[in-house]
Structure formats: C-alpha cells, structure tokens
Design a protein around this motif. Structure first.
Motif, PDB file in Angstrom:
ATOM      1  N   VAL A 260      26.739  41.093  53.051  1.00  0.00           N
ATOM      2  CA  VAL A 260      26.783  41.456  51.629  1.00  0.00           C
ATOM      3  C   VAL A 260      28.013  40.840  50.967  1.00  0.00           C
ATOM      4  O   VAL A 260      27.937  40.282  49.857  1.00  0.00           O
ATOM      5  CB  VAL A 260      26.784  42.989  51.460  1.00  0.00           C
ATOM      6  CG1 VAL A 260      26.924  43.364  49.977  1.00  0.00           C
ATOM      7  CG2 VAL A 260      25.499  43.594  52.032  1.00  0.00           C
ATOM      8  N   ARG A 261      29.150  40.924  51.642  1.00  0.00           N
ATOM      9  CA  ARG A 261      30.375  40.335  51.087  1.00  0.00           C
ATOM     10  C   ARG A 261      30.236  38.825  50.924  1.00  0.00           C
ATOM     11  O   ARG A 261      30.699  38.233  49.952  1.00  0.00           O
ATOM     12  CB  ARG A 261      31.573  40.659  51.987  1.00  0.00           C
ATOM     13  CG  ARG A 261      32.027  42.101  51.915  1.00  0.00           C
ATOM     14  CD  ARG A 261      33.169  42.365  52.896  1.00  0.00           C
ATOM     15  NE  ARG A 261      33.676  43.724  52.735  1.00  0.00           N
ATOM     16  CZ  ARG A 261      34.627  44.074  51.889  1.00  0.00           C
ATOM     17  NH1 ARG A 261      35.188  43.150  51.119  1.00  0.00           N
ATOM     18  NH2 ARG A 261      35.032  45.319  51.788  1.00  0.00           N
ATOM     19  N   SER A 262      29.596  38.187  51.893  1.00  0.00           N
ATOM     20  CA  SER A 262      29.402  36.746  51.809  1.00  0.00           C
ATOM     21  C   SER A 262      28.493  36.375  50.644  1.00  0.00           C
ATOM     22  O   SER A 262      28.722  35.375  49.964  1.00  0.00           O
ATOM     23  CB  SER A 262      28.809  36.226  53.121  1.00  0.00           C
ATOM     24  OG  SER A 262      29.700  36.435  54.186  1.00  0.00           O
ATOM     25  N   ALA A 263      27.460  37.171  50.417  1.00  0.00           N
ATOM     26  CA  ALA A 263      26.574  36.916  49.279  1.00  0.00           C
ATOM     27  C   ALA A 263      27.348  37.008  47.966  1.00  0.00           C
ATOM     28  O   ALA A 263      27.156  36.182  47.060  1.00  0.00           O
ATOM     29  CB  ALA A 263      25.418  37.924  49.287  1.00  0.00           C
ATOM     30  N   LEU A 264      28.221  37.982  47.864  1.00  0.00           N
ATOM     31  CA  LEU A 264      29.074  38.103  46.680  1.00  0.00           C
ATOM     32  C   LEU A 264      29.955  36.872  46.523  1.00  0.00           C
ATOM     33  O   LEU A 264      30.092  36.320  45.425  1.00  0.00           O
ATOM     34  CB  LEU A 264      29.942  39.358  46.786  1.00  0.00           C
ATOM     35  CG  LEU A 264      29.304  40.689  46.390  1.00  0.00           C
ATOM     36  CD1 LEU A 264      30.088  41.852  46.972  1.00  0.00           C
ATOM     37  CD2 LEU A 264      29.241  40.816  44.879  1.00  0.00           C
TER      38      LEU A 264
ATOM     39  N   ASP B 224      38.811  43.510  46.822  1.00  0.00           N
ATOM     40  CA  ASP B 224      39.971  43.534  45.946  1.00  0.00           C
ATOM     41  C   ASP B 224      39.858  42.417  44.929  1.00  0.00           C
ATOM     42  O   ASP B 224      39.878  41.236  45.292  1.00  0.00           O
ATOM     43  CB  ASP B 224      41.241  43.352  46.778  1.00  0.00           C
ATOM     44  CG  ASP B 224      42.508  43.349  45.927  1.00  0.00           C
ATOM     45  OD1 ASP B 224      42.396  43.567  44.701  1.00  0.00           O
ATOM     46  OD2 ASP B 224      43.596  43.131  46.488  1.00  0.00           O
ATOM     47  N   PRO B 225      39.722  42.720  43.627  1.00  0.00           N
ATOM     48  CA  PRO B 225      39.548  41.674  42.639  1.00  0.00           C
ATOM     49  C   PRO B 225      40.829  40.923  42.336  1.00  0.00           C
ATOM     50  O   PRO B 225      40.814  39.953  41.593  1.00  0.00           O
ATOM     51  CB  PRO B 225      39.069  42.450  41.405  1.00  0.00           C
ATOM     52  CG  PRO B 225      39.726  43.787  41.543  1.00  0.00           C
ATOM     53  CD  PRO B 225      39.734  44.061  43.025  1.00  0.00           C
ATOM     54  N   LEU B 226      41.984  41.339  42.888  1.00  0.00           N
ATOM     55  CA  LEU B 226      43.260  40.748  42.490  1.00  0.00           C
ATOM     56  C   LEU B 226      43.753  39.684  43.460  1.00  0.00           C
ATOM     57  O   LEU B 226      44.685  38.957  43.141  1.00  0.00           O
ATOM     58  CB  LEU B 226      44.315  41.857  42.368  1.00  0.00           C
ATOM     59  CG  LEU B 226      44.004  42.937  41.340  1.00  0.00           C
ATOM     60  CD1 LEU B 226      45.093  43.992  41.349  1.00  0.00           C
ATOM     61  CD2 LEU B 226      43.846  42.344  39.957  1.00  0.00           C
ATOM     62  N   GLY B 227      43.175  39.590  44.630  1.00  0.00           N
ATOM     63  CA  GLY B 227      43.688  38.585  45.539  1.00  0.00           C
ATOM     64  C   GLY B 227      42.972  38.573  46.862  1.00  0.00           C
ATOM     65  O   GLY B 227      41.959  39.228  47.048  1.00  0.00           O
ATOM     66  N   GLY B 228      43.506  37.770  47.806  1.00  0.00           N
ATOM     67  CA  GLY B 228      42.941  37.689  49.126  1.00  0.00           C
ATOM     68  C   GLY B 228      42.004  36.503  49.270  1.00  0.00           C
ATOM     69  O   GLY B 228      41.600  35.853  48.320  1.00  0.00           O
ATOM     70  N   ALA B 229      41.627  36.228  50.531  1.00  0.00           N
ATOM     71  CA  ALA B 229      40.758  35.094  50.819  1.00  0.00           C
ATOM     72  C   ALA B 229      39.399  35.232  50.158  1.00  0.00           C
ATOM     73  O   ALA B 229      38.781  34.247  49.764  1.00  0.00           O
ATOM     74  CB  ALA B 229      40.605  34.951  52.336  1.00  0.00           C
ATOM     75  N   GLN B 230      38.907  36.480  50.041  1.00  0.00           N
ATOM     76  CA  GLN B 230      37.601  36.689  49.409  1.00  0.00           C
ATOM     77  C   GLN B 230      37.624  36.155  47.982  1.00  0.00           C
ATOM     78  O   GLN B 230      36.705  35.463  47.544  1.00  0.00           O
ATOM     79  CB  GLN B 230      37.265  38.183  49.400  1.00  0.00           C
ATOM     80  CG  GLN B 230      35.832  38.491  49.007  1.00  0.00           C
ATOM     81  CD  GLN B 230      34.901  38.404  50.199  1.00  0.00           C
ATOM     82  OE1 GLN B 230      35.306  38.668  51.316  1.00  0.00           O
ATOM     83  NE2 GLN B 230      33.670  38.031  49.959  1.00  0.00           N
ATOM     84  N   THR B 231      38.675  36.474  47.239  1.00  0.00           N
ATOM     85  CA  THR B 231      38.783  35.994  45.869  1.00  0.00           C
ATOM     86  C   THR B 231      38.990  34.485  45.840  1.00  0.00           C
ATOM     87  O   THR B 231      38.476  33.795  44.955  1.00  0.00           O
ATOM     88  CB  THR B 231      39.954  36.701  45.153  1.00  0.00           C
ATOM     89  OG1 THR B 231      39.709  38.107  45.170  1.00  0.00           O
ATOM     90  CG2 THR B 231      40.076  36.233  43.715  1.00  0.00           C
ATOM     91  N   ALA B 232      39.715  33.948  46.821  1.00  0.00           N
ATOM     92  CA  ALA B 232      39.916  32.503  46.887  1.00  0.00           C
ATOM     93  C   ALA B 232      38.595  31.777  47.081  1.00  0.00           C
ATOM     94  O   ALA B 232      38.324  30.759  46.440  1.00  0.00           O
ATOM     95  CB  ALA B 232      40.878  32.163  48.018  1.00  0.00           C
ATOM     96  N   ILE B 233      37.744  32.298  47.964  1.00  0.00           N
ATOM     97  CA  ILE B 233      36.421  31.709  48.176  1.00  0.00           C
ATOM     98  C   ILE B 233      35.630  31.741  46.878  1.00  0.00           C
ATOM     99  O   ILE B 233      34.995  30.763  46.482  1.00  0.00           O
ATOM    100  CB  ILE B 233      35.659  32.486  49.271  1.00  0.00           C
ATOM    101  CG1 ILE B 233      36.277  32.237  50.644  1.00  0.00           C
ATOM    102  CG2 ILE B 233      34.185  32.116  49.254  1.00  0.00           C
ATOM    103  CD1 ILE B 233      35.758  31.018  51.361  1.00  0.00           C
ATOM    104  N   ALA B 234      35.667  32.890  46.193  1.00  0.00           N
ATOM    105  CA  ALA B 234      34.918  33.022  44.943  1.00  0.00           C
ATOM    106  C   ALA B 234      35.431  32.062  43.881  1.00  0.00           C
ATOM    107  O   ALA B 234      34.694  31.703  42.958  1.00  0.00           O
ATOM    108  CB  ALA B 234      35.001  34.463  44.446  1.00  0.00           C
TER     109      ALA B 234
END
Length: 212
Positions: free
Chosen positions: A97-101, A140-150
């Motif tokens: 689910v996180r990857s889809a986002l 976390d909408p403010l940072g991290g690798a997840q936001t970097a990918i997005a």
C-alpha cells in the motif's frame, strides 16, 4: 478535487477474466455510458495508450505476467498524468500500500473486498478522494525516504525502478528510448533527492519502499 468526475473512457488491466468482469460491472453501475476496455497484459495496455484517446481511469492489477512489481504503475503515471490510477491487488500488506502511494496511485482496491466495497470505493475515487486501506503508521508528509520517492519525476521513478530490477544504464536507456548520458544525469538527480551517494544505496532505498 471536488465534485464527481465523469468517466468517459476506462481501462482494466488484469489477467483474471472473472475479476475483470466484476470490475466492469462495478464501473457500469457507477457510469453506464463509460467506454470500458480491457487488457490482460501490460504490453497490451501500453499498445492501447498509443492508439486510443486518453483514459480517465485505469484499474491496474499489481501482479501481471509481463510487468514486475509497481513498474507498470510508474509507467502509467508518467503516460497518463491526469488519469485516476487505481492499483488492484490480492497482496494487501502495508508495504504494498505504501509503495502504491509512493508511485502515484489514486487508490488501492484489495481483491478480498466485496462488490459493495469496490463500488463504493470507486465512487469515492471518482469524487476526487484518494482511497487506501488504513496504515498502522501514516506516512510522514514532512520528510523521509518515502517523501523523497514521491518527489521524483515520472522519468526518475521509472529509472529508479529499473535500477532496482538490476538493469544497467545501457539497458535502461534502451528500455526507455533515451540516451545513456540522460540516464546518468537522471541518476545524479535521483541520488541527490534520495540523499544517497551511489547505485547500491539507491537500490536499497528502492527495494525497501517499492517491493516487487
């Protein structure tokens, strides 16, 4: 985006005929005049993109026989920037689910959902809402690798996924029909956005957040 979207042209990409029938029924319930096309392979879906008018909605199965992981989603996001893209999957764990986002999906439908749930979730997506199963730990909408990918561009996302699949620069250039120096330039930008210094570190980030 407020208000209900009119869906004039929809695409279902799934290699399971019975589930395709169920999705087509759900779409017909919501939008009887919608023109619905189907593809059982990602190659067929890409062929339709070149021949048809832009799609308003694409329902995409995660596990296609000729597409790995979320590569298909990233490609469609790049090709159809204004369409609503919904990932369909029998795998409903939080990592998927996180990857889809991260890859730009507008919604996620688990294959275990009832027809009533599918219709209602598609209705909400048509209204402009992003519908995903609840996450135990929200992104976390403010940072991290997840936001970097997005934050990667569609082209950069496609290159990162290819990198995680073990493709060499020359192979990526051939696959995406771009020059090899362009791939190298994109990789430099990708490394900077992800906060890494080399291919190995970028692949580790990609494989953590974009499981195949």
């Amino acid at each position: 985006m407020a208000g209900r979207a009119h869906l004039g042209h929809c695409l279902i990409v799934d290699d399971h005929p019975l589930f395709c029938d169920a999705l087509e029924f759900a779409l017909g319930t919501l939008e009887p005049e919608c023109r619905i096309q189907r593809a059982s392979r990602f190659a067929d879906a890409k062929s339709l993109l070149t021949r048809e008018q832009p799609f308003d909605l694409v329902l995409l199965d995660l596990m296609l026989p000729d597409a790995q992981g979320l590569t298909a989603l990233a490609v469609l996001r790049a090709e159809l920037p204004y369409a609503r893209l919904v990932l369909i999957s029998a795998r409903e764990e939080e990592g998927v689910v996180r990857s889809a986002l991260s890859c730009g999906a507008d919604g996620f439908l688990g294959k275990s959902q009832s027809m009533t749930q599918i219709v209602e979730n598609l209705r909400l997506i048509m209204q402009g809402q992003r519908i995903f199963p609840p996450l135990k730990q929200p992104i976390d909408p403010l940072g991290g690798a997840q936001t970097a990918i997005a934050g990667l561009s569609p082209a950069q996302l496609r290159i990162l996924i290819a990198l995680a699949d073990g493709r060499l620069n020359k192979q990526i250039a051939h696959d995406l029909q771009i020059a090899e120096p362009t791939v190298k330039s994109h990789l430099s930008s990708i490394f900077k956005k992800l906060g890494v210094s080399n291919r190995t570190q970028a692949v580790l980030v990609a494989r953590q957040l974009l499981p195949s």
